[in-house]
Design a protein around this motif. Structure first.
Motif, PDB file in Angstrom:
ATOM      1  N   ALA A 196    -123.794 -74.635 -53.832  1.00 42.46           N
ATOM      2  CA  ALA A 196    -123.331 -75.656 -52.898  1.00 42.46           C
ATOM      3  C   ALA A 196    -122.580 -76.764 -53.620  1.00 42.46           C
ATOM      4  N   SER A 197    -123.028 -77.077 -54.826  1.00 41.98           N
ATOM      5  CA  SER A 197    -122.378 -78.120 -55.614  1.00 41.98           C
ATOM      6  C   SER A 197    -121.241 -77.578 -56.468  1.00 41.98           C
TER       7      SER A 197
ATOM      8  N   LEU B 105    -118.807 -75.542 -43.534  1.00 36.86           N
ATOM      9  CA  LEU B 105    -119.823 -75.312 -44.546  1.00 36.86           C
ATOM     10  C   LEU B 105    -119.181 -75.104 -45.911  1.00 36.86           C
ATOM     11  N   ALA B 106    -119.783 -75.709 -46.908  1.00 34.31           N
ATOM     12  CA  ALA B 106    -119.347 -75.506 -48.277  1.00 34.31           C
ATOM     13  C   ALA B 106    -119.950 -74.201 -48.799  1.00 34.31           C
TER      14      ALA B 106
ATOM     15  N   PRO C 124    -120.872 -80.522 -47.423  1.00 37.23           N
ATOM     16  CA  PRO C 124    -120.816 -81.467 -48.537  1.00 37.23           C
ATOM     17  C   PRO C 124    -121.522 -82.763 -48.178  1.00 37.23           C
ATOM     18  N   SER C 125    -122.192 -83.351 -49.140  1.00 38.73           N
ATOM     19  CA  SER C 125    -122.875 -84.620 -48.896  1.00 38.73           C
ATOM     20  C   SER C 125    -121.855 -85.733 -48.767  1.00 38.73           C
ATOM     21  N   ASN C 126    -122.292 -86.893 -48.234  1.00 36.15           N
ATOM     22  CA  ASN C 126    -121.388 -88.036 -48.139  1.00 36.15           C
ATOM     23  C   ASN C 126    -120.854 -88.429 -49.503  1.00 36.15           C
ATOM     24  N   SER C 127    -121.708 -88.384 -50.526  1.00 32.36           N
ATOM     25  CA  SER C 127    -121.244 -88.745 -51.860  1.00 32.36           C
ATOM     26  C   SER C 127    -120.179 -87.773 -52.348  1.00 32.36           C
TER      27      SER C 127
END
Length: 210
Positions: free
Chosen positions: A96-97, A184-185, A191-194
């Protein structure tokens, strides 16, 4: 609010004490409101200290429950648990990252080949898009390293789309807007807000959120 975040345990405990005294009791009702960079934050701004383990989720939750009781602390505690859950999910689903970072790297490569895209990118990171609320949030983020969670979310969704006007509320700082989740990633997580703010945070201090 003071946007300086000294990275010491003492500073983290001081920030926690300030939250308990000034904003914690109203957290559930006010957390979705961004009152601007000069106002007191409606979130705790404890994330930089939690991220670096200068304070822990357990002691933060204990302090908030002791101050406001189980019911009064319920919303804040749920946000701490959500943060912990999502961090754990990323740790156990690294694609995901890493997949998102790969996509970001591809995007940066496109900047060298697409002059129009480069102009758009520079306008965004230099606060000159012409979308007042986006430019205000981008400037706040790059100058202070801080952005309210609503600014992170709404800054991404403030770009005009067909049938939708750009943000134009009083002071050009909408406090609640409808958020449409992105695709979706890789790995199945959005993805997160950051992560979504990565283009603006590449040269700034880490985000401080909840």
């Amino acid at each position: 609010m003071d946007r300086i975040f000294p990275m010491t345990r003492a500073a983290g405990l001081e920030r926690l004490a300030a939250f308990l005294e000034h904003g914690g009791a109203e957290y559930a009702g006010s957390r979705n409101f961004d009152l601007g960079p000069e106002a007191s934050s409606t979130t705790s701004a404890l994330s930089p200290y939690l991220r670096r383990r200068l304070i822990t989720e357990a002691e933060v939750v204990a302090a908030v429950v002791a101050a406001f009781g189980d019911e009064g602390a319920k919303k804040f505690v749920s946000e701490v648990f959500w943060r912990t859950y999502f961090k754990g999910h990323l740790e156990t689903h690294p694609a995901a990252s890493t997949g998102y970072l790969a996509l970001a790297a591809e995007g940066h490569e496109r900047l060298t080949a697409e002059s129009g895209l480069l102009r758009t990118y520079k306008a965004a990171v230099e606060w000159h898009t012409g979308i007042d609320c986006f430019d205000a949030w981008a400037r706040e983020l790059t100058e202070t390293g801080w952005l309210h969670t609503q600014g992170e979310t709404n800054g991404i969704t403030s770009v005009p789309r067909p049938g939708r006007k750009p943000c134009s509320t009083p002071n050009n700082r909408p406090v609640i807007r409808q958020y449409t989740p992105p695709p979706l990633a890789p790995g199945g997580m959005t993805p997160s807000n950051s992560q979504k703010s990565s283009a603006l945070t590449a040269t700034t201090a880490p985000l401080a959120r909840r």
